[in-house]
Design a protein around this motif. Structure first.
Motif, PDB file in Angstrom:
ATOM      1  N   LEU A 147      11.525  -5.733  -2.143  1.00  0.00           N
ATOM      2  CA  LEU A 147      10.956  -5.614  -0.802  1.00  0.00           C
ATOM      3  C   LEU A 147      10.051  -4.392  -0.684  1.00  0.00           C
ATOM      4  N   GLY A 148      10.138  -3.509  -1.649  1.00  0.00           N
ATOM      5  CA  GLY A 148       9.308  -2.310  -1.651  1.00  0.00           C
ATOM      6  C   GLY A 148      10.081  -1.047  -1.330  1.00  0.00           C
ATOM      7  N   PHE A 149      11.058  -1.144  -0.430  1.00  0.00           N
ATOM      8  CA  PHE A 149      11.805   0.046  -0.023  1.00  0.00           C
ATOM      9  C   PHE A 149      12.600   0.633  -1.188  1.00  0.00           C
ATOM     10  N   GLU A 150      13.260  -0.253  -1.966  1.00  0.00           N
ATOM     11  CA  GLU A 150      14.089   0.239  -3.069  1.00  0.00           C
ATOM     12  C   GLU A 150      13.236   0.905  -4.149  1.00  0.00           C
ATOM     13  N   GLN A 151      12.044   0.366  -4.380  1.00  0.00           N
ATOM     14  CA  GLN A 151      11.155   0.963  -5.375  1.00  0.00           C
ATOM     15  C   GLN A 151      10.582   2.286  -4.875  1.00  0.00           C
ATOM     16  N   ILE A 152      10.295   2.357  -3.590  1.00  0.00           N
ATOM     17  CA  ILE A 152       9.782   3.596  -3.010  1.00  0.00           C
ATOM     18  C   ILE A 152      10.819   4.704  -3.127  1.00  0.00           C
ATOM     19  N   PHE A 153      12.072   4.383  -2.829  1.00  0.00           N
ATOM     20  CA  PHE A 153      13.121   5.397  -2.856  1.00  0.00           C
ATOM     21  C   PHE A 153      13.261   5.987  -4.258  1.00  0.00           C
ATOM     22  N   PHE A 154      13.335   5.122  -5.270  1.00  0.00           N
ATOM     23  CA  PHE A 154      13.526   5.663  -6.614  1.00  0.00           C
ATOM     24  C   PHE A 154      12.271   6.370  -7.118  1.00  0.00           C
ATOM     25  N   ALA A 155      11.100   5.813  -6.841  1.00  0.00           N
ATOM     26  CA  ALA A 155       9.865   6.474  -7.272  1.00  0.00           C
ATOM     27  C   ALA A 155       9.746   7.865  -6.655  1.00  0.00           C
ATOM     28  N   ALA A 156      10.242   8.017  -5.432  1.00  0.00           N
ATOM     29  CA  ALA A 156      10.150   9.309  -4.753  1.00  0.00           C
ATOM     30  C   ALA A 156      11.066  10.354  -5.382  1.00  0.00           C
ATOM     31  N   ILE A 157      12.251   9.940  -5.838  1.00  0.00           N
ATOM     32  CA  ILE A 157      13.214  10.921  -6.355  1.00  0.00           C
ATOM     33  C   ILE A 157      13.102  11.118  -7.864  1.00  0.00           C
ATOM     34  N   TYR A 158      12.363  10.259  -8.549  1.00  0.00           N
ATOM     35  CA  TYR A 158      12.315  10.330 -10.015  1.00  0.00           C
ATOM     36  C   TYR A 158      11.813  11.682 -10.530  1.00  0.00           C
ATOM     37  N   PRO A 159      10.707  12.233 -10.020  1.00  0.00           N
ATOM     38  CA  PRO A 159      10.286  13.559 -10.519  1.00  0.00           C
ATOM     39  C   PRO A 159      11.324  14.643 -10.261  1.00  0.00           C
ATOM     40  N   ALA A 160      12.030  14.550  -9.141  1.00  0.00           N
ATOM     41  CA  ALA A 160      13.062  15.550  -8.839  1.00  0.00           C
ATOM     42  C   ALA A 160      14.219  15.463  -9.832  1.00  0.00           C
ATOM     43  N   LEU A 161      14.548  14.263 -10.278  1.00  0.00           N
ATOM     44  CA  LEU A 161      15.614  14.105 -11.273  1.00  0.00           C
ATOM     45  C   LEU A 161      15.196  14.701 -12.616  1.00  0.00           C
ATOM     46  N   LEU A 162      13.948  14.471 -13.004  1.00  0.00           N
ATOM     47  CA  LEU A 162      13.476  15.013 -14.278  1.00  0.00           C
ATOM     48  C   LEU A 162      13.465  16.538 -14.266  1.00  0.00           C
ATOM     49  N   LYS A 163      13.135  17.119 -13.134  1.00  0.00           N
ATOM     50  CA  LYS A 163      13.119  18.582 -13.043  1.00  0.00           C
ATOM     51  C   LYS A 163      14.517  19.169 -13.206  1.00  0.00           C
TER      52      LYS A 163
ATOM     53  N   ALA B  50       0.834  -1.206   0.000  1.00  0.00           N
ATOM     54  CA  ALA B  50       0.000   0.000   0.000  1.00  0.00           C
ATOM     55  C   ALA B  50       0.867   1.253   0.000  1.00  0.00           C
ATOM     56  N   LEU B  51       1.967   1.214   0.735  1.00  0.00           N
ATOM     57  CA  LEU B  51       2.853   2.376   0.803  1.00  0.00           C
ATOM     58  C   LEU B  51       3.561   2.603  -0.528  1.00  0.00           C
ATOM     59  N   ARG B  52       4.055   1.522  -1.140  1.00  0.00           N
ATOM     60  CA  ARG B  52       4.723   1.663  -2.437  1.00  0.00           C
ATOM     61  C   ARG B  52       3.766   2.204  -3.492  1.00  0.00           C
ATOM     62  N   ASP B  53       2.558   1.667  -3.525  1.00  0.00           N
ATOM     63  CA  ASP B  53       1.580   2.121  -4.513  1.00  0.00           C
ATOM     64  C   ASP B  53       1.241   3.596  -4.310  1.00  0.00           C
ATOM     65  N   GLU B  54       1.185   4.022  -3.060  1.00  0.00           N
ATOM     66  CA  GLU B  54       0.847   5.417  -2.780  1.00  0.00           C
ATOM     67  C   GLU B  54       1.969   6.354  -3.223  1.00  0.00           C
TER      68      GLU B  54
END
Length: 283
Positions: A105-121, A72-76
């Motif tokens: 495990l979810g943590f690695e995907q959460i970390f990259f998903a969180a920073i991806y928009p910042a990288l594109l900017k 649920a956290l990763r999807d959010e």
């Protein structure tokens, strides 16, 4: 004895109800609670929601050892990051990148998903690197510098490794063909203390009701995950800047490297002058 138990039962139910009401009122006094509820309701009404939900369904199932609330956290976090992206193809790239994780495990995907928009900017591009290591997501991040030269570095995001905002950076240098580049071996769990059990105890939720409440709890935690991940990303970018990026072609002569460094400084000076002029005009 049985009569005493029958007399205590209503009191116990009333006490639990009263405690729940007090906990609810204490949470409603906080602005973050209202903000979370507003974002949750907004997410349920925006037109972009259907497309993002279809992408969420294509995400990999997590490893059986992953905490039950991580999905649920990763999807959010994934949904919130997709809302920041301007084009559907960017959402698809993010999805394709996350699916390169083996037994996530979810943590690695959460970390990259969180920073991806910042990288594109920051006009950076990302591409996944295939790895057979479980629970790890390897990403190459780069940009075009002066003379259209490609500079890049690598993140090795480990879902089983702990990471906090105070975790020191320990990068290593590697070489690929004629390029030097920096590799950051990162953890991803621990950026936020996601203690769902504490929430369950606070709200007196049993297991079925906690399952129902997970989406709302995930929404509350997702913003903190995104914030902390981007804070740590800023530490990495600062470290890269101090190293002068250390991503230069091995075959570039010293005078050419000095010329590129001078051009970079001149461009920064011009940027500062433009900012000063714009600030003066706005006064």
């Amino acid at each position: 004895m049985a009569n005493q138990q029958r007399n205590l039962a209503p009191d116990s139910i009333f006490q639990r109800f009263l405690t729940s009401v007090i906990a609810l009122l204490s949470q409603l006094r906080e602005r973050e609670t209202w903000r979370t509820l507003w974002h949750w309701l907004l997410w349920r009404t925006i037109p972009k929601r259907r497309r993002i939900l279809r992408l969420i369904q294509e995400l990999q199932p997590l490893h059986p050892n992953a905490p039950p609330e991580m999905r649920a956290l990763r999807d959010e976090v994934f949904a919130k990051s997709c809302l920041e992206l301007k084009r559907p193809e960017q959402e698809q790239i993010l999805l394709d990148t996350l699916t390169h994780t083996d037994q996530p495990l979810g943590f690695e995907q959460i970390f990259f998903a969180a920073i991806y928009p910042a990288l594109l900017k920051r006009d950076m591009v990302t591409s996944p690197i295939t790895t057979e290591t479980a629970h790890r997501l390897d990403i190459e991040i780069g940009y075009l510098g002066h003379n259209e030269d490609y500079f890049f570095w690598v993140f090795e995001i480990d879902g089983a490794k702990r990471l906090t905002l105070n975790t020191p950076l320990n990068p290593r240098m590697e070489t690929r063909e004629d390029k030097h580049y920096v590799v950051y071996s990162l953890g991803s769990s621990g950026l936020v203390d996601t203690d769902f059990a504490e929430y369950a105890e606070q709200w007196l939720l049993d297991s079925p009701r906690l399952t129902i409440a997970l989406p709302l709890l995930a929404a509350a935690y997702a913003d903190q995950w995104i914030l902390n991940a981007r804070l740590y990303l800023s530490h990495i970018l600062t470290d890269l800047k101090k190293r002068n990026y250390q991503i230069t072609a091995v075959t570039i002569p010293d005078f050419e490297r000095a010329r590129l460094s001078l051009l970079r400084r001149l461009s920064l000076d011009r940027l500062r002058k433009r900012r000063l002029l714009s600030e003066r005009r706005n006064r």
